[in-house]
Design a protein around this motif. Structure first.
Motif, PDB file in Angstrom:
ATOM      1  N   LYS A 154      -5.985   4.118  -6.802  1.00  0.00           N
ATOM      2  CA  LYS A 154      -5.406   5.297  -7.418  1.00  0.00           C
ATOM      3  C   LYS A 154      -5.786   6.473  -6.287  1.00  0.00           C
ATOM      4  O   LYS A 154      -6.621   6.772  -5.786  1.00  0.00           O
ATOM      5  N   ASP A 155      -4.580   7.433  -6.179  1.00  0.00           N
ATOM      6  CA  ASP A 155      -4.816   8.372  -5.308  1.00  0.00           C
ATOM      7  C   ASP A 155      -5.975   9.363  -5.752  1.00  0.00           C
ATOM      8  O   ASP A 155      -6.149   9.838  -6.967  1.00  0.00           O
ATOM      9  N   GLY A 156      -6.641   9.784  -4.738  1.00  0.00           N
ATOM     10  CA  GLY A 156      -7.819  10.779  -4.938  1.00  0.00           C
ATOM     11  C   GLY A 156      -9.019  10.010  -5.440  1.00  0.00           C
ATOM     12  O   GLY A 156     -10.070  10.430  -5.512  1.00  0.00           O
ATOM     13  N   GLN A 157      -9.186   8.501  -5.205  1.00  0.00           N
ATOM     14  CA  GLN A 157     -10.282   7.854  -5.696  1.00  0.00           C
ATOM     15  C   GLN A 157     -10.488   6.973  -4.488  1.00  0.00           C
ATOM     16  O   GLN A 157      -9.346   6.254  -3.855  1.00  0.00           O
ATOM     17  N   ASN A 158     -11.807   6.509  -4.087  1.00  0.00           N
ATOM     18  CA  ASN A 158     -12.148   5.526  -3.217  1.00  0.00           C
ATOM     19  C   ASN A 158     -12.183   4.111  -3.654  1.00  0.00           C
ATOM     20  O   ASN A 158     -13.118   3.375  -3.252  1.00  0.00           O
ATOM     21  N   ARG A 159     -11.733   3.943  -4.873  1.00  0.00           N
ATOM     22  CA  ARG A 159     -11.882   2.460  -5.479  1.00  0.00           C
ATOM     23  C   ARG A 159     -10.482   1.797  -5.403  1.00  0.00           C
ATOM     24  O   ARG A 159      -9.546   2.366  -5.595  1.00  0.00           O
ATOM     25  N   SER A 160     -10.416   0.500  -5.422  1.00  0.00           N
ATOM     26  CA  SER A 160      -9.410  -0.202  -5.342  1.00  0.00           C
ATOM     27  C   SER A 160      -9.559  -1.810  -6.092  1.00  0.00           C
ATOM     28  O   SER A 160     -10.660  -1.996  -5.999  1.00  0.00           O
ATOM     29  N   ILE A 161      -8.543  -2.157  -6.476  1.00  0.00           N
ATOM     30  CA  ILE A 161      -8.503  -3.432  -6.921  1.00  0.00           C
ATOM     31  C   ILE A 161      -7.459  -4.304  -6.359  1.00  0.00           C
ATOM     32  O   ILE A 161      -6.552  -3.940  -5.769  1.00  0.00           O
ATOM     33  N   ARG A 162      -7.717  -5.557  -6.563  1.00  0.00           N
ATOM     34  CA  ARG A 162      -6.709  -6.629  -5.789  1.00  0.00           C
ATOM     35  C   ARG A 162      -5.803  -6.912  -6.814  1.00  0.00           C
ATOM     36  O   ARG A 162      -6.024  -7.044  -8.145  1.00  0.00           O
ATOM     37  N   VAL A 163      -4.427  -6.781  -6.238  1.00  0.00           N
ATOM     38  CA  VAL A 163      -3.370  -7.239  -7.365  1.00  0.00           C
ATOM     39  C   VAL A 163      -2.180  -8.183  -6.397  1.00  0.00           C
ATOM     40  O   VAL A 163      -2.377  -8.414  -5.332  1.00  0.00           O
ATOM     41  N   LYS A 164      -1.424  -8.745  -7.436  1.00  0.00           N
ATOM     42  CA  LYS A 164      -0.320  -9.671  -6.726  1.00  0.00           C
ATOM     43  C   LYS A 164       0.831  -9.143  -7.412  1.00  0.00           C
ATOM     44  O   LYS A 164       0.937  -8.834  -8.624  1.00  0.00           O
ATOM     45  N   ARG A 165       1.966  -9.246  -6.905  1.00  0.00           N
ATOM     46  CA  ARG A 165       3.220  -8.747  -7.451  1.00  0.00           C
ATOM     47  C   ARG A 165       3.834  -9.953  -8.320  1.00  0.00           C
ATOM     48  O   ARG A 165       3.881 -11.113  -7.616  1.00  0.00           O
ATOM     49  N   THR A 166       4.129  -9.813  -9.409  1.00  0.00           N
ATOM     50  CA  THR A 166       4.693 -10.582 -10.276  1.00  0.00           C
ATOM     51  C   THR A 166       6.404 -10.504 -10.393  1.00  0.00           C
ATOM     52  O   THR A 166       7.009 -11.525 -10.657  1.00  0.00           O
ATOM     53  N   LYS A 167       6.709  -9.246 -10.196  1.00  0.00           N
ATOM     54  CA  LYS A 167       8.259  -9.216 -10.372  1.00  0.00           C
ATOM     55  C   LYS A 167       8.662  -8.102  -9.495  1.00  0.00           C
ATOM     56  O   LYS A 167       8.117  -7.161  -9.060  1.00  0.00           O
TER      57      LYS A 167
END
Length: 167
Positions: A154-167
């Motif tokens: 998220k812009d403005g945060q130093n946190r991230s999650i792993r994602v994969k594209r489904t579509k």
């Protein structure tokens, strides 16, 4: 009598062992000029096993060292050229390293993973158990990670999650 015959056999066979030793020494010296690590090791193994230096899939060139004329020709083994394992590096030049988008909807999957739809009609699904609070109209950045993984932050945060594209 047996000791004399045995000593006679040892004396007569000494030149044969010496000649074999000289051949092995020359072959080992020839192996040391091979630049490719795998082919050099293969050459050493084949020399010690008494096999020839060539394989059907490997080409062989003979080159003479330019420093002296008394040394024998040196066998240089060239491996076939292919790009095995380098495909991902070639494709990387054309790929973008990140995208910026706005979330249009956030849904929860069966086991609590987030399914995120972006304003460019891409759908991404959370992988793993990390948590981040997302809602519609949040600005996000998806960047490339290692081993073809993706990280959504998220812009403005130093946190991230792993994602994969489904579509």
């Amino acid at each position: 009598m047996k000791k004399q015959i045995l000593s006679l056999l040892v004396i007569l066979s000494a030149p044969a062992f010496s000649a074999q030793s000289d051949i092995n020494t020359q072959a080992l010296k020839a192996c040391s000029f091979i630049e490719n690590d795998f082919n050099r090791l293969l050459c050493y193994d084949n020399t010690m096993a008494g096999k020839s230096l060539t394989k059907p899939t490997v080409t062989q060139k003979l080159t003479a060292p330019s420093t002296s004329t008394s040394t024998p020709a040196v066998a240089v083994v060239d491996a076939p050229k292919d790009d095995f394992g380098l495909e991902h590096k070639q494709d990387k030049k054309n790929k973008e390293s990140e995208i910026k988008a706005t979330i249009t909807s956030v849904e929860k999957a069966l086991y609590g993973e987030l399914i995120i739809t972006l304003n460019n009609n891409q759908k991404w699904r959370q992988i793993g158990s990390d948590s981040i609070r997302l809602k519609a109209s949040d600005a996000v950045t998806i960047t490339r990670g290692v081993f073809n993984s993706f990280l959504l932050s998220k812009d403005g945060q130093n946190r991230s999650i792993r994602v994969k594209r489904t579509k």
